[in-house]
Design a protein around this motif. Structure first.
Motif: not given
Ligand code: ADP
Length: 163
Positions: A8, A11-12, A18-19, A89-90, A92, A96, A100, A121, A125, A128
């Motif tokens: 997974y 950038s976190f 949500g993550h 991957r998530g 939303r 996305d 994606e 998601a 979330h 978020v």
């Molecule tokens: P980036 O900044 O590289 O796009 P993110 O850290 O924002 O990466 O997201 C990493 C993954 O987590 C992506 O697949 C994104 O769609 C998913 N994601 C981010 N926020 C949420 C959320 N609130 N609910 C579900 N999935 C999420």
């Protein structure tokens, strides 16, 4: 390629609820997960790599099958190096989905052994994102509903508006 091991990546900056929801649900499906922070040298984040890693570790301390790492370069190459078969991957919303969908097709071409696995998601979330958390914090708003409880104070302190 190991279908028991998923990656997974993101950038976190910072990790959000949500993550964490995706990490928890993924960790209940796959025997092992690597949460990998993407180092983007051309994009300086709000938090250093060390801070992001430490916040992720604090937020996932109760998940024994999850480990943490950082990487640069292509995700497809990182999976090859780790012998991992799944990208988690998530999703939303439609925007996305668009990005994606494109990324999953490109990753499949770059490394045909990879499957991308999506989790929708959870409704609470859907709105978020790390960027929303950064913006709310910078204007002095309450971010506690959007980041894991263990790190809320740290995130708020670091991003607190200058008075
Ligand atoms: P980036 O900044 O590289 O796009 P993110 O850290 O924002 O990466 O997201 C990493 C993954 O987590 C992506 O697949 C994104 O769609 C998913 N994601 C981010 N926020 C949420 C959320 N609130 N609910 C579900 N999935 C999420």
């Amino acid at each position: 390629m190991n279908r028991d091991l998923c990656v997974y990546a993101g950038s976190f900056d910072p990790v959000t609820t949500g993550h964490l929801d995706i990490i928890r649900r993924g960790a209940a499906i796959f025997p092992r997960m690597i949460v990998a922070i993407l180092c983007n040298p051309s994009k300086k984040g709000a938090f250093s790599m060390e801070e992001r890693l430490s916040m992720l570790k604090k937020s996932c301390a109760d998940l024994p099958n999850v480990s943490f790492d950082s990487f640069d370069g292509l995700l497809a190459d990182y999976l090859r190096k780790k012998e991992a078969g799944i990208i988690l991957r998530g999703l939303r919303n439609f925007s996305d989905f668009e990005s994606e969908f494109q990324m999953a097709q490109l990753n499949r071409q770059l490394n045909p052994d990879i499957e991308t696995f999506f989790l929708m998601a959870s409704p609470e979330h859907v709105f978020v994102s790390s960027s929303a958390v950064r913006e709310i914090a910078m204007f002095g708003g309450d971010i506690s509903p959007y980041v894991p409880a263990h790190i809320a104070e740290e995130v708020a302190r670091k991003l607190r508006p200058i008075k």
